[in-house]
Design a protein around this motif. Structure first.
Motif, PDB file in Angstrom:
ATOM      1  N   THR A 181      57.177  37.057 165.051  1.00  0.00           N
ATOM      2  CA  THR A 181      57.135  35.533 164.230  1.00  0.00           C
ATOM      3  C   THR A 181      55.059  35.210 164.218  1.00  0.00           C
ATOM      4  O   THR A 181      54.934  34.615 165.197  1.00  0.00           O
ATOM      5  CB  THR A 181      57.439  34.154 164.132  1.00  0.00           C
ATOM      6  N   SER A 218      57.304  37.257 159.949  1.00  0.00           N
ATOM      7  CA  SER A 218      57.244  38.187 160.237  1.00  0.00           C
ATOM      8  C   SER A 218      56.242  39.069 161.451  1.00  0.00           C
ATOM      9  O   SER A 218      55.309  39.177 159.234  1.00  0.00           O
ATOM     10  CB  SER A 218      57.906  38.791 160.560  1.00  0.00           C
ATOM     11  N   SER A 263      57.036  46.604 168.916  1.00  0.00           N
ATOM     12  CA  SER A 263      56.910  45.318 168.142  1.00  0.00           C
ATOM     13  C   SER A 263      58.185  45.471 167.269  1.00  0.00           C
ATOM     14  O   SER A 263      58.932  45.399 166.421  1.00  0.00           O
ATOM     15  CB  SER A 263      56.592  44.104 168.477  1.00  0.00           C
ATOM     16  N   GLU A 266      61.593  45.973 165.183  1.00  0.00           N
ATOM     17  CA  GLU A 266      61.922  45.017 163.697  1.00  0.00           C
ATOM     18  C   GLU A 266      62.282  46.076 163.297  1.00  0.00           C
ATOM     19  O   GLU A 266      63.676  45.281 161.993  1.00  0.00           O
ATOM     20  CB  GLU A 266      61.035  44.119 163.386  1.00  0.00           C
ATOM     21  N   THR A 323      65.514  47.657 163.329  1.00  0.00           N
ATOM     22  CA  THR A 323      67.055  46.196 163.420  1.00  0.00           C
ATOM     23  C   THR A 323      67.465  46.653 161.804  1.00  0.00           C
ATOM     24  O   THR A 323      67.944  45.397 161.215  1.00  0.00           O
ATOM     25  CB  THR A 323      66.019  45.016 164.488  1.00  0.00           C
ATOM     26  N   GLN A 324      66.107  46.526 161.530  1.00  0.00           N
ATOM     27  CA  GLN A 324      66.518  46.052 159.811  1.00  0.00           C
ATOM     28  C   GLN A 324      66.885  46.901 158.879  1.00  0.00           C
ATOM     29  O   GLN A 324      67.718  46.647 157.572  1.00  0.00           O
ATOM     30  CB  GLN A 324      65.139  45.378 159.008  1.00  0.00           C
ATOM     31  N   LYS A 345      68.705  43.991 169.034  1.00  0.00           N
ATOM     32  CA  LYS A 345      67.318  43.829 169.540  1.00  0.00           C
ATOM     33  C   LYS A 345      66.774  44.143 170.728  1.00  0.00           C
ATOM     34  O   LYS A 345      67.540  43.741 171.812  1.00  0.00           O
ATOM     35  CB  LYS A 345      66.987  42.074 168.750  1.00  0.00           C
TER      36      LYS A 345
END
Length: 106
Positions: A2, A8, A85, A89, A92-93, A100
């Motif tokens: 973040t 993000s 990273s 992310e 995962t979305q 994660k």
């Protein structure tokens, strides 16, 4: 990851780079976001029309711009870490069943 503005890093990158895919410098897929943390891959990056965005550091940013003015750059102290990273992310979305992944800082 973040950022200070509450977004993000993935959201921030998508707002400045219209990428649809993520991959390495040699990606054959159009609209790819990649990273560059070594001069070894600079020539390959310069010759690849599929790359539209590069996460890189201060050492290579100007070199990327000189060779590919059409590519959007994003500065990061650790481009590879930043790239993966964001990759995690995004994964995962896309697939909410994935947990994660935590990358060890070493």
């Amino acid at each position: 990851m973040t950022l200070h503005n509450g977004k993000s890093l993935l959201e921030e990158l998508k707002s400045i780079i219209p990428f649809q895919n993520m991959g390495l410098v040699g990606s054959r897929i159009p609209n790819t976001l990649t990273f560059l943390d070594s001069g070894r891959f600079l020539s390959e990056l310069a010759e690849n029309p599929n790359i539209i965005g590069v996460i890189t550091n201060h050492s290579f940013c100007e070199k990327v711009i000189e060779r590919r003015a059409d590519v959007t750059t994003h500065l990061a102290e650790e481009p590879k870490y930043c790239f993966y990273s964001v990759y995690n992310e995004r994964a995962t979305q896309i697939n909410s069943n994935l947990k994660k992944t935590i990358i060890h800082p070493s």
